[in-house]
Scaffold this motif. Sequence first.
Motif, mmCIF file in Angstrom:
data_model
loop_
_atom_site.group_PDB
_atom_site.id
_atom_site.type_symbol
_atom_site.label_atom_id
_atom_site.label_comp_id
_atom_site.label_asym_id
_atom_site.label_seq_id
_atom_site.Cartn_x
_atom_site.Cartn_y
_atom_site.Cartn_z
ATOM 1 N N ARG A 227 0.748 -1.466 -0.005
ATOM 2 C CA ARG A 227 0.134 -0.669 0.577
ATOM 3 C C ARG A 227 1.175 0.786 0.042
ATOM 4 O O ARG A 227 0.252 2.095 -0.250
ATOM 5 N N ALA A 228 1.955 1.113 0.881
ATOM 6 C CA ALA A 228 2.740 2.320 1.165
ATOM 7 C C ALA A 228 3.585 3.110 -0.650
ATOM 8 O O ALA A 228 3.435 3.889 -1.117
ATOM 9 N N TYR A 229 4.193 1.195 -1.531
ATOM 10 C CA TYR A 229 4.898 1.739 -2.418
ATOM 11 C C TYR A 229 3.451 2.021 -3.958
ATOM 12 O O TYR A 229 4.083 3.219 -4.302
ATOM 13 N N GLU A 230 2.433 1.704 -3.547
ATOM 14 C CA GLU A 230 0.977 2.033 -4.623
ATOM 15 C C GLU A 230 1.571 3.643 -4.200
ATOM 16 O O GLU A 230 0.612 4.612 -5.013
ATOM 17 N N TYR A 231 0.769 3.542 -2.998
ATOM 18 C CA TYR A 231 0.945 5.171 -3.069
ATOM 19 C C TYR A 231 1.712 6.384 -3.151
ATOM 20 O O TYR A 231 1.828 7.229 -4.543
ATOM 21 N N VAL A 232 2.897 6.019 -2.976
ATOM 22 C CA VAL A 232 4.188 7.154 -2.897
ATOM 23 C C VAL A 232 4.400 6.820 -4.553
ATOM 24 O O VAL A 232 4.738 7.743 -5.804
ATOM 25 N N LYS A 233 4.290 5.975 -5.352
ATOM 26 C CA LYS A 233 4.308 5.276 -6.816
ATOM 27 C C LYS A 233 3.459 6.231 -7.297
ATOM 28 O O LYS A 233 3.366 5.937 -8.082
ATOM 29 N N GLY A 234 2.356 5.929 -6.917
ATOM 30 C CA GLY A 234 1.206 6.957 -7.545
ATOM 31 C C GLY A 234 0.540 5.878 -8.490
ATOM 32 O O GLY A 234 0.048 6.302 -9.385
ATOM 33 N N GLU A 235 0.021 4.368 -8.270
ATOM 34 C CA GLU A 235 0.573 3.226 -9.394
ATOM 35 C C GLU A 235 -1.037 2.655 -8.453
ATOM 36 O O GLU A 235 0.122 2.409 -7.402
ATOM 37 N N GLN A 236 -1.581 1.592 -9.118
ATOM 38 C CA GLN A 236 -1.422 0.060 -8.079
ATOM 39 C C GLN A 236 -1.031 -0.259 -8.666
ATOM 40 O O GLN A 236 -0.498 -0.696 -10.260
ATOM 41 N N GLY A 237 -0.608 -2.167 -8.356
ATOM 42 C CA GLY A 237 0.016 -3.122 -8.693
ATOM 43 C C GLY A 237 -0.640 -3.984 -10.360
ATOM 44 O O GLY A 237 -2.173 -3.391 -10.673
ATOM 45 N N ASP A 238 0.161 -4.471 -11.106
ATOM 46 C CA ASP A 238 -0.840 -5.046 -11.939
ATOM 47 C C ASP A 238 -1.964 -5.655 -11.651
ATOM 48 O O ASP A 238 -2.141 -6.486 -10.718
ATOM 49 N N ASN A 239 -2.728 -5.546 -12.916
ATOM 50 C CA ASN A 239 -4.098 -6.394 -12.687
ATOM 51 C C ASN A 239 -3.918 -8.425 -12.339
ATOM 52 O O ASN A 239 -4.940 -8.823 -11.407
ATOM 53 N N GLU A 240 -2.708 -8.746 -13.037
ATOM 54 C CA GLU A 240 -2.007 -9.364 -12.714
ATOM 55 C C GLU A 240 -1.975 -10.329 -11.356
ATOM 56 O O GLU A 240 -1.355 -9.199 -10.760
ATOM 57 N N LYS A 241 -2.594 -11.826 -10.918
ATOM 58 C CA LYS A 241 -2.329 -11.878 -9.659
ATOM 59 C C LYS A 241 -1.149 -11.581 -9.990
ATOM 60 O O LYS A 241 -0.206 -12.919 -10.442
ATOM 61 N N ASP A 242 -0.011 -11.615 -8.626
ATOM 62 C CA ASP A 242 1.468 -11.883 -8.254
ATOM 63 C C ASP A 242 1.209 -12.917 -7.606
ATOM 64 O O ASP A 242 1.237 -13.147 -6.183
ATOM 65 N N ALA A 243 1.832 -14.199 -8.126
ATOM 66 C CA ALA A 243 1.291 -15.767 -7.297
ATOM 67 C C ALA A 243 3.025 -15.672 -6.445
ATOM 68 O O ALA A 243 4.270 -15.364 -6.476
ATOM 69 N N VAL A 244 2.636 -16.036 -5.222
ATOM 70 C CA VAL A 244 4.142 -15.897 -4.189
ATOM 71 C C VAL A 244 4.145 -17.035 -3.960
ATOM 72 O O VAL A 244 3.893 -18.761 -4.507
ATOM 73 N N SER A 245 5.421 -17.334 -4.255
ATOM 74 C CA SER A 245 6.375 -18.514 -4.864
ATOM 75 C C SER A 245 7.508 -19.418 -3.219
ATOM 76 O O SER A 245 8.154 -20.019 -2.840
ATOM 77 N N PHE A 246 7.035 -18.636 -2.016
ATOM 78 C CA PHE A 246 7.199 -19.123 -0.502
ATOM 79 C C PHE A 246 6.694 -20.678 -0.362
ATOM 80 O O PHE A 246 5.366 -20.794 -1.309
ATOM 81 N N ALA A 247 7.342 -21.327 0.357
ATOM 82 C CA ALA A 247 6.851 -22.777 0.574
ATOM 83 C C ALA A 247 5.674 -23.067 1.309
ATOM 84 O O ALA A 247 5.353 -23.562 1.381
ATOM 85 N N ASP A 248 5.528 -22.339 1.903
ATOM 86 C CA ASP A 248 3.849 -21.715 3.333
ATOM 87 C C ASP A 248 2.835 -21.150 2.414
ATOM 88 O O ASP A 248 2.395 -20.260 3.469
#
Length: 93
Positions: free
Chosen positions: A21-42
């Motif tokens: 949320r902080a990144y999106e606020y500072v950059k003035g943009e939303q993340g990708d519309n695509e889902k970013d898959a998490v690759s952590f084992a858990d």
Amino acid sequence: MSTIAPNNAITSEEMAVMSVRAYEYVKGEQGDNEKDAVSFADSSSICGWAQDAAGLAQKLGLIKGRGNNLFAPQALTTRAEGAQMIGNFISLL
């Protein structure tokens, strides 16, 4: 209902959401519309409301995990992890 509790500890997944949320606020943009898959084992342990943010935070390099490819989403964030996330955030600006 959410409450602000500035003196409470936060979990890893909460930190991921706040960092995105902080990144999106500072950059003035939303993340990708695509889902970013998490690759952590858990990653299956990450709550649904934090899945997208954890994926984007990992993709951006804001979060690195705890070793052995683990994220420990419900574990409390350490000061070191918070400091690392802030440093990673600053390097993206």
